[in-house]
Design a protein around this motif. Structure first.
Motif, PDB file in Angstrom:
ATOM      1  N   VAL A  95       0.834  -1.209   0.000  1.00  0.00           N
ATOM      2  CA  VAL A  95       0.000   0.000   0.000  1.00  0.00           C
ATOM      3  C   VAL A  95       0.864   1.253   0.000  1.00  0.00           C
ATOM      4  CG1 VAL A  95      -1.684   1.312   1.324  1.00  0.00           C
ATOM      5  CG2 VAL A  95      -1.967  -1.158   1.065  1.00  0.00           C
ATOM      6  N   VAL A  96       1.870   1.281   0.896  1.00  0.00           N
ATOM      7  CA  VAL A  96       2.666   2.503   1.075  1.00  0.00           C
ATOM      8  C   VAL A  96       3.637   2.717  -0.069  1.00  0.00           C
ATOM      9  CG1 VAL A  96       4.371   3.635   2.553  1.00  0.00           C
ATOM     10  CG2 VAL A  96       2.412   2.441   3.568  1.00  0.00           C
ATOM     11  N   ASN A  97       4.343   1.653  -0.466  1.00  0.00           N
ATOM     12  CA  ASN A  97       5.465   1.802  -1.399  1.00  0.00           C
ATOM     13  C   ASN A  97       5.123   1.502  -2.853  1.00  0.00           C
ATOM     14  OD1 ASN A  97       7.175   2.496   0.742  1.00  0.00           O
ATOM     15  ND2 ASN A  97       7.642   0.340   1.156  1.00  0.00           N
ATOM     16  N   VAL A  98       3.911   0.970  -3.119  1.00  0.00           N
ATOM     17  CA  VAL A  98       3.551   0.655  -4.502  1.00  0.00           C
ATOM     18  C   VAL A  98       2.279   1.396  -4.916  1.00  0.00           C
ATOM     19  CG1 VAL A  98       2.956  -1.163  -6.142  1.00  0.00           C
ATOM     20  CG2 VAL A  98       4.688  -1.595  -4.389  1.00  0.00           C
ATOM     21  N   VAL A  99       1.175   1.118  -4.199  1.00  0.00           N
ATOM     22  CA  VAL A  99      -0.115   1.697  -4.596  1.00  0.00           C
ATOM     23  C   VAL A  99      -0.117   3.215  -4.424  1.00  0.00           C
ATOM     24  CG1 VAL A  99      -2.592   1.686  -4.176  1.00  0.00           C
ATOM     25  CG2 VAL A  99      -1.297  -0.455  -4.043  1.00  0.00           C
ATOM     26  N   PHE A 100       0.346   3.703  -3.262  1.00  0.00           N
ATOM     27  CA  PHE A 100       0.354   5.144  -2.989  1.00  0.00           C
ATOM     28  C   PHE A 100       1.782   5.684  -2.929  1.00  0.00           C
ATOM     29  CE2 PHE A 100      -3.577   3.545  -0.981  1.00  0.00           C
ATOM     30  CZ  PHE A 100      -4.500   4.291  -1.696  1.00  0.00           C
ATOM     31  N   ALA A 101       2.630   5.167  -3.800  1.00  0.00           N
ATOM     32  CA  ALA A 101       4.040   5.575  -3.776  1.00  0.00           C
ATOM     33  C   ALA A 101       4.208   7.073  -4.056  1.00  0.00           C
ATOM     34  CB  ALA A 101       4.832   4.755  -4.789  1.00  0.00           C
ATOM     35  N   GLU A 102       3.357   7.618  -4.938  1.00  0.00           N
ATOM     36  CA  GLU A 102       3.501   9.024  -5.294  1.00  0.00           C
ATOM     37  C   GLU A 102       2.926   9.958  -4.232  1.00  0.00           C
ATOM     38  OE1 GLU A 102       1.758   9.566  -9.086  1.00  0.00           O
ATOM     39  OE2 GLU A 102       3.185   8.271 -10.151  1.00  0.00           O
ATOM     40  N   GLN A 103       1.978   9.472  -3.438  1.00  0.00           N
ATOM     41  CA  GLN A 103       1.342  10.327  -2.434  1.00  0.00           C
ATOM     42  C   GLN A 103       2.016  10.233  -1.056  1.00  0.00           C
ATOM     43  OE1 GLN A 103      -0.329   8.197  -4.345  1.00  0.00           O
ATOM     44  NE2 GLN A 103      -1.568   9.504  -5.714  1.00  0.00           N
ATOM     45  N   THR A 104       2.828   9.215  -0.826  1.00  0.00           N
ATOM     46  CA  THR A 104       3.422   9.018   0.500  1.00  0.00           C
ATOM     47  C   THR A 104       4.934   8.908   0.391  1.00  0.00           C
ATOM     48  OG1 THR A 104       3.210   6.614   0.336  1.00  0.00           O
ATOM     49  CG2 THR A 104       1.385   7.816   1.358  1.00  0.00           C
ATOM     50  N   THR A 105       5.574   9.036   1.541  1.00  0.00           N
ATOM     51  CA  THR A 105       7.031   8.862   1.608  1.00  0.00           C
ATOM     52  C   THR A 105       7.353   7.368   1.651  1.00  0.00           C
ATOM     53  OG1 THR A 105       7.231  10.915   2.830  1.00  0.00           O
ATOM     54  CG2 THR A 105       9.115   9.394   2.917  1.00  0.00           C
ATOM     55  N   MET A 106       8.331   6.942   0.881  1.00  0.00           N
ATOM     56  CA  MET A 106       8.681   5.520   0.822  1.00  0.00           C
ATOM     57  C   MET A 106       9.256   5.062   2.160  1.00  0.00           C
ATOM     58  SD  MET A 106      11.228   3.445  -1.762  1.00  0.00           S
ATOM     59  CE  MET A 106      10.026   3.561  -3.088  1.00  0.00           C
ATOM     60  N   VAL A 107       8.766   3.946   2.642  1.00  0.00           N
ATOM     61  CA  VAL A 107       9.275   3.320   3.867  1.00  0.00           C
ATOM     62  C   VAL A 107       9.979   2.033   3.456  1.00  0.00           C
ATOM     63  CG1 VAL A 107       8.705   2.375   6.127  1.00  0.00           C
ATOM     64  CG2 VAL A 107       7.375   4.285   5.192  1.00  0.00           C
ATOM     65  N   ILE A 108      11.289   2.039   3.525  1.00  0.00           N
ATOM     66  CA  ILE A 108      12.068   0.905   3.016  1.00  0.00           C
ATOM     67  C   ILE A 108      12.010  -0.267   3.995  1.00  0.00           C
ATOM     68  CG2 ILE A 108      14.405   0.149   2.364  1.00  0.00           C
ATOM     69  CD1 ILE A 108      14.981   3.005   1.523  1.00  0.00           C
ATOM     70  N   GLY A 109      11.834  -1.463   3.439  1.00  0.00           N
ATOM     71  CA  GLY A 109      12.008  -2.702   4.223  1.00  0.00           C
ATOM     72  C   GLY A 109      10.824  -3.142   5.053  1.00  0.00           C
ATOM     73  N   LEU A 110       9.616  -2.680   4.728  1.00  0.00           N
ATOM     74  CA  LEU A 110       8.463  -3.110   5.541  1.00  0.00           C
ATOM     75  C   LEU A 110       8.276  -4.626   5.478  1.00  0.00           C
ATOM     76  CD1 LEU A 110       5.763  -0.348   4.910  1.00  0.00           C
ATOM     77  CD2 LEU A 110       6.857  -0.954   7.076  1.00  0.00           C
ATOM     78  N   THR A 111       8.323  -5.188   4.265  1.00  0.00           N
ATOM     79  CA  THR A 111       8.155  -6.636   4.135  1.00  0.00           C
ATOM     80  C   THR A 111       9.282  -7.380   4.844  1.00  0.00           C
ATOM     81  OG1 THR A 111       7.000  -6.388   2.033  1.00  0.00           O
ATOM     82  CG2 THR A 111       7.925  -8.547   2.510  1.00  0.00           C
ATOM     83  N   SER A 112      10.510  -6.850   4.730  1.00  0.00           N
ATOM     84  CA  SER A 112      11.654  -7.484   5.398  1.00  0.00           C
ATOM     85  C   SER A 112      11.473  -7.469   6.913  1.00  0.00           C
ATOM     86  CB  SER A 112      12.947  -6.786   5.004  1.00  0.00           C
ATOM     87  OG  SER A 112      13.181  -6.903   3.611  1.00  0.00           O
ATOM     88  N   TRP A 113      10.975  -6.335   7.433  1.00  0.00           N
ATOM     89  CA  TRP A 113      10.703  -6.280   8.876  1.00  0.00           C
ATOM     90  C   TRP A 113       9.620  -7.299   9.262  1.00  0.00           C
ATOM     91  CZ3 TRP A 113      13.340  -4.526  12.758  1.00  0.00           C
ATOM     92  CH2 TRP A 113      14.269  -3.513  12.558  1.00  0.00           C
ATOM     93  N   GLY A 114       8.610  -7.437   8.404  1.00  0.00           N
ATOM     94  CA  GLY A 114       7.575  -8.426   8.689  1.00  0.00           C
ATOM     95  C   GLY A 114       8.130  -9.839   8.701  1.00  0.00           C
ATOM     96  N   ILE A 115       9.041 -10.127   7.753  1.00  0.00           N
ATOM     97  CA  ILE A 115       9.655 -11.455   7.724  1.00  0.00           C
ATOM     98  C   ILE A 115      10.509 -11.682   8.966  1.00  0.00           C
ATOM     99  CG2 ILE A 115      11.406 -12.820   6.507  1.00  0.00           C
ATOM    100  CD1 ILE A 115      10.278 -11.707   3.892  1.00  0.00           C
ATOM    101  N   LEU A 116      11.266 -10.638   9.372  1.00  0.00           N
ATOM    102  CA  LEU A 116      12.093 -10.753  10.574  1.00  0.00           C
ATOM    103  C   LEU A 116      11.237 -11.032  11.813  1.00  0.00           C
ATOM    104  CD1 LEU A 116      14.741 -10.477  12.147  1.00  0.00           C
ATOM    105  CD2 LEU A 116      14.347  -8.010  12.220  1.00  0.00           C
ATOM    106  N   LEU A 117      10.182 -10.237  11.998  1.00  0.00           N
ATOM    107  CA  LEU A 117       9.334 -10.408  13.173  1.00  0.00           C
ATOM    108  C   LEU A 117       8.591 -11.746  13.130  1.00  0.00           C
ATOM    109  CD1 LEU A 117       7.859  -6.803  13.526  1.00  0.00           C
ATOM    110  CD2 LEU A 117       9.673  -7.869  14.898  1.00  0.00           C
ATOM    111  N   SER A 118       8.141 -12.141  11.930  1.00  0.00           N
ATOM    112  CA  SER A 118       7.448 -13.421  11.806  1.00  0.00           C
ATOM    113  C   SER A 118       8.392 -14.583  12.114  1.00  0.00           C
ATOM    114  CB  SER A 118       6.878 -13.570  10.396  1.00  0.00           C
ATOM    115  OG  SER A 118       6.231 -14.809  10.243  1.00  0.00           O
TER     116      SER A 118
END
Length: 539
Positions: A173-196
């Motif tokens: 949502v943040v980095n693909v769908v609304f990439a132009e309207q929001t600031t990119m947050v790097i590594g969200l999926t990676s953080w999810g994999i780490l926490l999971s």
């Protein structure tokens, strides 16, 4: 985290499936990081494809893992595995080939900034469907789970995938769908994999969700009257059932020092031999008895557990209350040799607990003194056989015989010699019978034989052979006693074809048959004994 699972767990099939799933999760953060470490577009594309190939296969890997987790791995035939994995394989192939740049297109010749095509969205949709279907499968299994521990296992696994899914969705949502309207947050999926992955590690190490002892067996262990302690190869307690807790204060995770456990107890036997056998890494088990009072005795048995490569992976210790058995043995040791044998058999049974059902089944259908079948097994077998014989018009016969004047043998020589006479007579009769015939102890000195596919003429010939074999059998009771010879009287009942095709009440029909055979036996005994009386009837 991947290494910790290998180092500190006995790897089961469920562990292996999870480790494949964990490996696919690791591909994403490693490859995504690698994209940022190079300016070579070809390497960037390679790392990018590797991360999305892992993501494509992650969905089918999670679904297969969920099926294994819920104990339904038997559903995964090769054909079903192929169809389950086909969408993810198709998505992975699209990522690898990237035809017409339908998966990803670089921005200004650099894949650090990129545009995604329809194959990217196909991969995400496929992954989402896998996750939705997996969670639905876990939900359905949770509703039908029979134990609270199994439900806990499903809940913990579901939370782990929801953590990963939430962060991946936020990344999309943040980095693909609304990439132009929001600031990119790097590594969200990676953080999810780490926490999971961290969550799964905690669940595996603390909650033992994939432990070698299946969670749905916990309630079975607690329902057993025999105390059970399961240890790993280092002596750490893996599980303790409820029968042990009143005796010893042990919990999973405690270190068990067997010598300190036995020190305050009153040991009946050589404890050094027991401890030596316990410490050796051999397949043989060790057994010892303890006394908890004048009338309370307990048998402690320990056996090692090996994997398929004969490497020691743990031990099992059982605590069996043998107080009643000891009392019976003490009261009638000389007169009840059978009870003593069963007591020893019971202790030996603990050497292979996983074969207990087979051994108990064998004990349930045989007579311990003579080794032939008991009356219960004979009647159950014949209920089925009679229905088949009636349907297919198959002749069969029944012997009913007992030892003539057996009471005189007991009165003159004693019950122990009488038992020898029973055993020897049964052995002689068994040698005369065919492999398909069923010999059973009907009661006391009375025996019965079921002869399938046998008409009256064949039954009489076999009955004559049996009678003569018993008559010429001489029992040697031991020093100081004269040899003993006995005879038998037989009632023979033959049922030939040509009668009715079925019976409505097999048990009642069998009672009629044995009543007639008993009448023939009665006639043989009152006609002088050591003779045969035959009755013929149509079905």
């Amino acid at each position: 985290m991947f290494a910790i699972i290998f180092l500190f767990n006995t790897i089961t099939v469920l562990h292996k499936v999870y480790l494949v799933f964990h490996f696919l999760m690791m591909l994403w953060p490693i490859s995504q990081f690698a994209v940022l470490t190079t300016d070579n577009p070809m390497l960037q594309l390679f790392y990018l494809k590797a991360s999305f190939v892992g993501l494509s296969l992650l969905g089918s890997g999670w679904l297969i893992f969920a099926i294994f987790l819920t104990g339904q791995s038997y559903l995964l035939t090769r054909i079903r595995l192929f169809w389950l994995g086909l969408p993810s394989l198709f998505a992975a192939a699209g990522v690898v080939c990237n035809p017409w740049d339908w998966f990803v297109l670089p921005v200004d010749g650099d894949f650090k900034e990129r545009e995604y095509g329809p194959l990217f969205w196909f991969t995400l949709i496929t992954l989402s469907l896998y996750i939705v279907f997996s969670i639905y499968h876990l939900y359905s299994s949770y509703r039908t789970a029979k134990t609270s521990r199994h439900r806990l296992q499903i809940v913990l696994a579901t939370i782990g995938i929801l953590i990963l899914s939430t962060f991946a969705l936020a990344d999309l949502v943040v980095n693909v769908v609304f990439a132009e309207q929001t600031t990119m947050v790097i590594g969200l999926t990676s953080w999810g994999i780490l926490l999971s992955g961290l969550y799964f590690l905690i669940a595996i190490q603390v909650f033992k969700v994939f432990h070698v002892i299946r969670l749905d067996q916990k309630d079975v262990l607690d329902s057993m009257s025999t105390g059970i302690i399961v240890l790993d190869e280092h002596g750490i307690v893996l599980d303790v059932n409820s029968a042990v807790r009143p005796l010893f204060s042990l919990r999973p995770g405690d270190f068990l020092d067997i010598s300190r456990l036995l020190a305050p107890l009153h040991i009946e036997g050589d404890v050094r031999v027991f401890l030596k056998a316990y410490e050796q890494r051999k397949p043989e088990g060790a057994q010892i008895e303890i006394s908890l009072g004048s009338d309370s005795h307990m048998s402690i048995y320990t056996a090692p557990i090996f994997d398929s490569g004969m490497a020691l992976i743990g031990r099992i210790i059982t605590f069996q209350d043998v107080s009643e058995l000891r009392r019976l043995v003490d009261e009638s040791y000389r007169q009840n040799e059978v009870l003593q044998e069963r007591n020893r058999a019971l202790m030996l049974m603990q050497d292979e607990l996983y074969k207990a059902n087979q051994l108990l089944e064998q004990m349930a259908v045989t007579d311990s003194l003579t080794g032939c079948y008991n009356r219960r097994y004979l009647m159950q077998q014949m209920e089925h056989e009679v229905m088949k014989n009636m349907r297919y018009q198959i002749p069969f016969s029944i012997f009913l015989f007992d030892i003539d004047l057996f009471k005189n043998v007991n009165d003159r020589f004693g019950h122990i010699i009488g038992d020898e006479v029973l055993s020897s007579t049964a052995a002689v009769v068994k040698r005369m019978l065919r492999r398909t015939d069923v010999l059973a102890r009907y009661g006391g000195e009375e025996f019965s034989v079921y002869l399938p596919h046998t008409n009256e003429e064949q039954a009489l010939l076999l009955a004559q052979r049996v009678k003569e074999a018993v008559e010429f059998n001489i029992i040697q009771p031991g020093p100081g006693n004269h040899p003993i010879g006995v005879t038998i009287s037989l009632g023979v009942l033959s049922v030939d074809k040509g009668g009715r095709m079925s019976v409505e009440n097999p048990k009642g029909y069998l009672r009629e048959l044995f009543s007639e055979a008993d009448a023939a036996l009665y006639e043989a005994k009152h006609g002088g004994r050591n003779r045969i009386v035959s009755i013929y009837r149509k079905a």
